[in-house]
Design an enzyme around this catalytic site. Sequence first.
Site, PDB file in Angstrom:
ATOM      1  N   GLY A  48       0.815  -1.223   0.000  1.00 53.22           N
ATOM      2  CA  GLY A  48       0.000   0.000   0.000  1.00 53.22           C
ATOM      3  C   GLY A  48       0.841   1.262   0.000  1.00 53.22           C
ATOM      4  O   GLY A  48       0.542   2.227  -0.704  1.00 53.22           O
ATOM      5  N   CYS A  49       1.905   1.247   0.778  1.00 62.80           N
ATOM      6  CA  CYS A  49       2.767   2.432   0.867  1.00 62.80           C
ATOM      7  C   CYS A  49       3.512   2.666  -0.443  1.00 62.80           C
ATOM      8  O   CYS A  49       3.751   3.803  -0.832  1.00 62.80           O
ATOM      9  CB  CYS A  49       3.733   2.297   2.043  1.00 62.80           C
ATOM     10  SG  CYS A  49       2.853   2.199   3.633  1.00 62.80           S
TER      11      CYS A  49
END
Length: 158
Positions: A48-49
Amino acid sequence: MTETARLAPGDPAPDFTLPTDTGDNLSLKDLRGRRVVLYAYPAAMTPGCTTQACDFRDSLASLKGAGYEVVGISPDTPAKLAKFRERDAITFPLVGDQDKSVLTAYGAYGEKQLYGKTVTGVIRSTFVIDEQGRIERALYNVKATGHVAKLRRDLGID
């Protein structure tokens, strides 16, 4: 669940000086006179990051064209941030807040829900800071996917 103190529009943005992915230090006060998008993310090189960082990277020209500087903040070490920058060609500063004091000051560290459980960690957040160092927008619990496009729309860039 303990509520972390959150920032609101008009609040002064907590100042900081933190180590970057290049080994230098970055201070928020050095960006005074420019608008800043400061986004908090849990951990470099996680799916996600990475999605979020790459979205900011891919939108950097339009954000800079509209007068915004972008800075990412996480509790990662400068060495891990450097690997993240190199691996994903990140073209804006990444700062490491290993003791989480700056993340806490922004209300971006504390209790959150993760897969139905209450945990303590980084709350994915984005802050738009004006030229005088005041919070223009404080967005908490943002989604990694699609957030940058929505932010650009909300800022009138698209």
